[in-house]
Design a protein around this motif. Structure first.
Motif, PDB file in Angstrom:
ATOM      1  N   THR A 209      62.108  78.760  43.243  1.00  0.00           N
ATOM      2  CA  THR A 209      62.113  78.962  41.796  1.00  0.00           C
ATOM      3  C   THR A 209      63.426  79.571  41.327  1.00  0.00           C
ATOM      4  O   THR A 209      64.115  80.266  42.081  1.00  0.00           O
ATOM      5  CB  THR A 209      60.958  79.884  41.370  1.00  0.00           C
ATOM      6  N   LEU A 210      63.735  79.316  40.073  1.00  0.00           N
ATOM      7  CA  LEU A 210      64.916  79.941  39.479  1.00  0.00           C
ATOM      8  C   LEU A 210      64.749  81.452  39.450  1.00  0.00           C
ATOM      9  O   LEU A 210      65.718  82.192  39.643  1.00  0.00           O
ATOM     10  CB  LEU A 210      65.135  79.401  38.064  1.00  0.00           C
ATOM     11  N   ALA A 211      63.508  81.911  39.244  1.00  0.00           N
ATOM     12  CA  ALA A 211      63.237  83.358  39.248  1.00  0.00           C
ATOM     13  C   ALA A 211      63.584  83.966  40.605  1.00  0.00           C
ATOM     14  O   ALA A 211      64.134  85.081  40.680  1.00  0.00           O
ATOM     15  CB  ALA A 211      61.776  83.627  38.907  1.00  0.00           C
TER      16      ALA A 211
ATOM     17  N   GLU B 223      67.481  84.141  40.802  1.00  0.00           N
ATOM     18  CA  GLU B 223      68.034  85.174  39.920  1.00  0.00           C
ATOM     19  C   GLU B 223      67.678  86.567  40.408  1.00  0.00           C
ATOM     20  O   GLU B 223      68.515  87.488  40.360  1.00  0.00           O
ATOM     21  CB  GLU B 223      67.544  84.949  38.495  1.00  0.00           C
TER      22      GLU B 223
ATOM     23  N   VAL C  76      67.730  74.733  37.275  1.00  0.00           N
ATOM     24  CA  VAL C  76      67.887  75.463  36.007  1.00  0.00           C
ATOM     25  C   VAL C  76      67.018  74.835  34.918  1.00  0.00           C
ATOM     26  O   VAL C  76      66.382  75.543  34.132  1.00  0.00           O
ATOM     27  CB  VAL C  76      69.371  75.485  35.587  1.00  0.00           C
ATOM     28  N   ARG C  77      66.960  73.509  34.899  1.00  0.00           N
ATOM     29  CA  ARG C  77      66.192  72.805  33.872  1.00  0.00           C
ATOM     30  C   ARG C  77      64.687  72.998  34.047  1.00  0.00           C
ATOM     31  O   ARG C  77      63.966  73.309  33.103  1.00  0.00           O
ATOM     32  CB  ARG C  77      66.522  71.316  33.919  1.00  0.00           C
ATOM     33  N   ASP C  78      64.210  72.836  35.287  1.00  0.00           N
ATOM     34  CA  ASP C  78      62.770  72.823  35.544  1.00  0.00           C
ATOM     35  C   ASP C  78      62.223  74.183  35.966  1.00  0.00           C
ATOM     36  O   ASP C  78      61.010  74.391  35.939  1.00  0.00           O
ATOM     37  CB  ASP C  78      62.441  71.796  36.628  1.00  0.00           C
ATOM     38  N   GLY C  79      63.119  75.077  36.400  1.00  0.00           N
ATOM     39  CA  GLY C  79      62.663  76.389  36.848  1.00  0.00           C
ATOM     40  C   GLY C  79      62.144  76.399  38.266  1.00  0.00           C
ATOM     41  O   GLY C  79      61.790  77.464  38.794  1.00  0.00           O
ATOM     42  N   ILE C  80      62.101  75.232  38.908  1.00  0.00           N
ATOM     43  CA  ILE C  80      61.605  75.153  40.282  1.00  0.00           C
ATOM     44  C   ILE C  80      62.184  73.918  40.951  1.00  0.00           C
ATOM     45  O   ILE C  80      62.459  72.906  40.289  1.00  0.00           O
ATOM     46  CB  ILE C  80      60.058  75.119  40.308  1.00  0.00           C
TER      47      ILE C  80
END
Length: 255
Positions: A175-177, A180, A156-160
């Motif tokens: 990745t967070l993407a 989600e 969540v913090r780094d996105g990956i």
């Protein structure tokens, strides 16, 4: 009948545009469409073995690489389930004119199921699904749910998150993407109907997609027309000669 070699189509627009590599084998019968797994490509063992069968049987077959995979353009870490689904739909729209047999391996099983569901919603028929260790909803059920709190916080913090892989020397970039977007494409939260026969091949020694996940998938599908083959000594790849023979037989049965 010939294999026309690599072809390329452009999917997406603007900054999201990417070149998708496709191999088309001309032939008869419902076209067999291969949908590969996470970080796999259309030259992998099962894909090429199925293509060899198609050549012998003079059957039509289509293989392609998702964006960020194999010979296709794009950056892996920029991609999501939705973008890979868009790649698959674009390939079918361009090269398939009759109800296809969608053969999906691991993540490709999820993509194939989404394709079939969406085709049914548009009134388009699918001849059948053959799913090998299908990893439906894997971003949530097999990745996010397996992370500890520290790993989730880092993602969540780094996105990956760089996740070690048993199939490549470098880690998988999660990745967070991707996580989600996966939640927006879930199929196993309730019943879903791809409106075609489904045959699942699942190894019981699969450490990546446990066979309990296949049982969950079967439970969400209509009982009529759904077949599950459990291979007691099978791993995730299911690429041994006997596994390939089962795959070919499952495809030929639908054909």
């Amino acid at each position: 009948m010939t294999d026309t070699g690599p072809d390329f189509i452009t999917v997406g627009e603007g900054a999201a545009a990417r070149r998708i590599a496709v191999r088309v084998r001309e032939g008869a019968g419902p076209p067999v469409v291969w949908l590969g797994g996470f970080r796999s490509d259309m030259t992998a063992t099962k894909a090429t073995a199925l293509d060899a069968w198609a050549a012998e049987q003079r059957r039509a077959m289509v293989r392609f690489d998702y964006a960020g995979h194999g010979a296709s353009g794009g950056t892996f870490a920029d991609c999501t389930i939705s973008s890979w689904l868009e790649d698959a739909q674009a390939v079918l729209a361009r090269y398939v004119t009759e109800p296809p047999i969608l053969v999906g391996s691991s993540m490709g099983g999820w993509i194939a199921s989404l394709v079939a569901r969406d085709r049914a919603g548009r009134g388009q028929k699918t001849a059948g699904l053959v799913l090998i260790a299908p990893a439906l909803d894997f971003t949530e059920d097999l990745i996010w749910s397996q992370l500890d709190e520290a790993a989730r916080a880092a993602l969540v913090r780094d996105g990956i998150l760089q996740r070690p892989s048993d199939y490549a020397p470098e880690p998988d970039p999660i990745t967070l993407a991707l996580i989600e977007d996966g939640r927006r494409n879930r199929l196993l939260e309730g019943p879903f109907d791809p409106a075609c026969p489904v045959h699942i091949l699942q190894g019981m020694r699969d450490p990546d997609v446990p066979y309990a996940h296949a049982l969950k998938t079967v439970g969400r599908l209509p009982a009529e027309g759904t077949v599950l083959t459990l291979i007691a000594d099978g791993d995730h790849r299911l690429s041994r000669p006997q596994d390939i023979a089962r795959l070919v037989a499952a495809v030929a049965e639908i054909a």
